[in-house]
Write a protein that holds these residues in place. Structure first.
Motif, PDB file in Angstrom:
ATOM      1  N   ALA A  48       1.051  -1.493   0.358  1.00 13.32           N
ATOM      2  CA  ALA A  48       0.005   0.115   0.146  1.00 13.32           C
ATOM      3  C   ALA A  48       0.693   1.110   0.006  1.00 13.32           C
ATOM      4  CB  ALA A  48      -0.894  -0.527   1.445  1.00 13.32           C
ATOM      5  N   GLY A  49       0.209   1.779   0.063  1.00 13.11           N
ATOM      6  CA  GLY A  49       0.703   3.774  -0.803  1.00 13.11           C
ATOM      7  C   GLY A  49       0.089   4.964  -0.137  1.00 13.11           C
ATOM      8  N   ILE A  50       1.020   5.581  -0.265  1.00 10.12           N
ATOM      9  CA  ILE A  50      -0.272   6.992   0.859  1.00 10.12           C
ATOM     10  C   ILE A  50       0.259   8.531   0.295  1.00 10.12           C
ATOM     11  CG2 ILE A  50       0.865   6.956   2.593  1.00 10.12           C
ATOM     12  CD1 ILE A  50      -2.525   7.642   3.902  1.00 10.12           C
ATOM     13  N   SER A  51      -0.143   9.377  -0.690  1.00  9.43           N
ATOM     14  CA  SER A  51       0.646  10.850  -0.588  1.00  9.43           C
ATOM     15  C   SER A  51       0.622  11.486   0.503  1.00  9.43           C
ATOM     16  CB  SER A  51       0.044  11.709  -1.650  1.00  9.43           C
ATOM     17  OG  SER A  51      -1.407  11.840  -1.148  1.00  9.43           O
ATOM     18  N   TRP A  52       1.412  12.121   0.982  1.00 11.87           N
ATOM     19  CA  TRP A  52       1.565  13.139   1.215  1.00 11.87           C
ATOM     20  C   TRP A  52       0.836  14.129   2.566  1.00 11.87           C
ATOM     21  CZ3 TRP A  52       0.867  17.947   3.302  1.00 11.87           C
ATOM     22  CH2 TRP A  52       1.478  18.542   4.385  1.00 11.87           C
ATOM     23  N   GLY A  53      -0.641  14.087   1.271  1.00  7.17           N
ATOM     24  CA  GLY A  53      -1.691  14.558   2.096  1.00  7.17           C
ATOM     25  C   GLY A  53      -2.701  13.983   2.007  1.00  7.17           C
ATOM     26  N   SER A  54      -2.828  12.398   2.083  1.00  6.74           N
ATOM     27  CA  SER A  54      -3.680  11.302   1.822  1.00  6.74           C
ATOM     28  C   SER A  54      -5.093  11.646   0.857  1.00  6.74           C
ATOM     29  CB  SER A  54      -3.936  11.418   3.522  1.00  6.74           C
ATOM     30  OG  SER A  54      -3.721  11.172   4.287  1.00  6.74           O
ATOM     31  N   THR A  55      -4.082  12.529  -0.335  1.00  6.17           N
ATOM     32  CA  THR A  55      -5.204  12.572  -1.230  1.00  6.17           C
ATOM     33  C   THR A  55      -4.819  11.214  -2.415  1.00  6.17           C
ATOM     34  OG1 THR A  55      -3.704  14.216  -2.411  1.00  6.17           O
ATOM     35  CG2 THR A  55      -5.420  14.883  -1.172  1.00  6.17           C
ATOM     36  N   ARG A  56      -4.271  10.245  -2.197  1.00 10.91           N
ATOM     37  CA  ARG A  56      -4.016   9.780  -3.468  1.00 10.91           C
ATOM     38  C   ARG A  56      -3.638   8.268  -2.088  1.00 10.91           C
ATOM     39  NH1 ARG A  56      -5.922  12.907  -5.757  1.00 10.91           N
ATOM     40  NH2 ARG A  56      -5.180  13.628  -8.091  1.00 10.91           N
ATOM     41  N   ILE A  57      -4.501   7.224  -2.772  1.00  7.74           N
ATOM     42  CA  ILE A  57      -4.198   6.053  -2.149  1.00  7.74           C
ATOM     43  C   ILE A  57      -4.425   4.779  -3.036  1.00  7.74           C
ATOM     44  CG2 ILE A  57      -4.647   4.523   0.020  1.00  7.74           C
ATOM     45  CD1 ILE A  57      -5.505   6.521   1.624  1.00  7.74           C
ATOM     46  N   LEU A  58      -2.525   3.708  -2.637  1.00  9.90           N
ATOM     47  CA  LEU A  58      -2.891   2.775  -3.691  1.00  9.90           C
ATOM     48  C   LEU A  58      -2.655   1.861  -2.930  1.00  9.90           C
ATOM     49  CD1 LEU A  58      -2.872   2.107  -6.798  1.00  9.90           C
ATOM     50  CD2 LEU A  58      -0.774   1.884  -6.398  1.00  9.90           C
ATOM     51  N   TYR A  59      -3.127   0.006  -3.248  1.00  9.18           N
ATOM     52  CA  TYR A  59      -3.122  -0.759  -2.431  1.00  9.18           C
ATOM     53  C   TYR A  59      -3.012  -1.644  -3.758  1.00  9.18           C
ATOM     54  CZ  TYR A  59      -5.604   0.777   1.553  1.00  9.18           C
ATOM     55  OH  TYR A  59      -5.973   2.000   2.323  1.00  9.18           O
ATOM     56  N   ALA A  60      -2.168  -3.047  -3.272  1.00  5.56           N
ATOM     57  CA  ALA A  60      -1.821  -4.424  -3.713  1.00  5.56           C
ATOM     58  C   ALA A  60      -3.212  -5.048  -4.276  1.00  5.56           C
ATOM     59  CB  ALA A  60      -0.971  -5.123  -3.144  1.00  5.56           C
ATOM     60  N   ASP A  61      -3.865  -5.665  -4.983  1.00  2.25           N
ATOM     61  CA  ASP A  61      -4.998  -6.389  -4.889  1.00  2.25           C
ATOM     62  C   ASP A  61      -5.312  -7.462  -3.915  1.00  2.25           C
ATOM     63  OD1 ASP A  61      -5.033  -6.336  -8.611  1.00  2.25           O
ATOM     64  OD2 ASP A  61      -6.070  -4.517  -7.184  1.00  2.25           O
ATOM     65  N   SER A  62      -3.789  -8.300  -3.823  1.00  4.45           N
ATOM     66  CA  SER A  62      -4.589  -8.825  -2.589  1.00  4.45           C
ATOM     67  C   SER A  62      -4.499  -8.435  -0.861  1.00  4.45           C
ATOM     68  CB  SER A  62      -3.218  -9.476  -2.571  1.00  4.45           C
ATOM     69  OG  SER A  62      -1.795  -8.506  -1.947  1.00  4.45           O
ATOM     70  N   VAL A  63      -4.409  -7.121  -0.952  1.00  2.00           N
ATOM     71  CA  VAL A  63      -4.716  -6.512   0.243  1.00  2.00           C
ATOM     72  C   VAL A  63      -6.467  -5.726   0.513  1.00  2.00           C
ATOM     73  CG1 VAL A  63      -2.645  -7.005   0.910  1.00  2.00           C
ATOM     74  CG2 VAL A  63      -3.295  -5.002   0.612  1.00  2.00           C
ATOM     75  N   LYS A  64      -6.574  -5.316  -0.493  1.00  2.00           N
ATOM     76  CA  LYS A  64      -7.538  -4.689  -1.487  1.00  2.00           C
ATOM     77  C   LYS A  64      -8.749  -4.455  -0.543  1.00  2.00           C
ATOM     78  CE  LYS A  64      -7.586  -2.439  -5.217  1.00  2.00           C
ATOM     79  NZ  LYS A  64      -7.324  -2.180  -6.382  1.00  2.00           N
ATOM     80  N   GLY A  65      -9.428  -4.287   0.638  1.00  2.00           N
ATOM     81  CA  GLY A  65     -10.641  -4.530   0.927  1.00  2.00           C
ATOM     82  C   GLY A  65     -10.522  -4.673   2.460  1.00  2.00           C
ATOM     83  N   ARG A  66      -9.116  -5.054   3.047  1.00  2.00           N
ATOM     84  CA  ARG A  66      -8.889  -5.483   3.828  1.00  2.00           C
ATOM     85  C   ARG A  66      -8.222  -4.133   4.668  1.00  2.00           C
ATOM     86  NH1 ARG A  66      -6.179 -10.417   4.468  1.00  2.00           N
ATOM     87  NH2 ARG A  66      -4.778 -10.346   2.602  1.00  2.00           N
ATOM     88  N   PHE A  67      -6.425  -3.951   3.923  1.00  2.00           N
ATOM     89  CA  PHE A  67      -5.982  -3.322   4.996  1.00  2.00           C
ATOM     90  C   PHE A  67      -6.041  -2.058   4.389  1.00  2.00           C
ATOM     91  CE2 PHE A  67      -2.184  -5.904   4.622  1.00  2.00           C
ATOM     92  CZ  PHE A  67      -2.109  -7.295   5.260  1.00  2.00           C
ATOM     93  N   THR A  68      -5.407  -0.631   5.391  1.00  2.00           N
ATOM     94  CA  THR A  68      -6.194   0.421   5.154  1.00  2.00           C
ATOM     95  C   THR A  68      -4.379   1.246   5.721  1.00  2.00           C
ATOM     96  OG1 THR A  68      -8.242   0.143   6.221  1.00  2.00           O
ATOM     97  CG2 THR A  68      -7.665   2.243   6.223  1.00  2.00           C
TER      98      THR A  68
END
Length: 124
Positions: A48-68
């Motif tokens: 997972a990755g997050i931009s400085w302002g938290s406006t962009r977030i990206l997850y790997a498909d394998s963790v999407k919906g389970r990890f935040t």
């Protein structure tokens, strides 16, 4: 140079939750931060990755919906809330800094600074 220290790993059962934290030793600037993991015998992979302002977030498909992923810039800390853990989530989890601009990269070589890692083990 910024140092990153992860914490929060452990041994849990399938379906459990864990919250990982990553504290930076100094302000890391307006950087993208990510969580990546490496399972035994496998290559390191993006989680997972997050931009400085938290406006962009990206997850790997394998963790999407389970990890935040989230971050608190006032504390120079990034978090990874992991729910509904599975045995295949077992790995060493690293936080890392991606310098430069968006987009958030899923390529591990794009991350410049790394923590020492924290072990997450999920038993079946």
């Amino acid at each position: 140079q910024v140092q990153l220290v992860e914490s929060g790993g452990g041994l849990v059962q399938t379906g459990s939750s864990l919250r990982l934290s990553c504290a930076a030793s100094a302000a890391s600037g307006r950087t993208i931060m990510g969580w990546l993991r490496q399972a035994p015998g496998k290559e390191r992979e993006f989680v997972a990755g997050i931009s400085w302002g938290s406006t962009r977030i990206l997850y790997a498909d394998s963790v999407k919906g389970r990890f935040t992923i989230s971050r608190d810039n006032a504390k120079d800390t990034v978090y990874l809330q992991m729910d509904s853990l599975k045995p295949e989530d077992t790995a060493i989890y690293y936080c890392a800094i991606q310098q430069g601009q968006l987009p958030i990269s899923t390529v591990t070589s794009r991350y410049d600074y790394w923590g020492q890692g924290t072990q997450v083990t999920v038993s079946s």
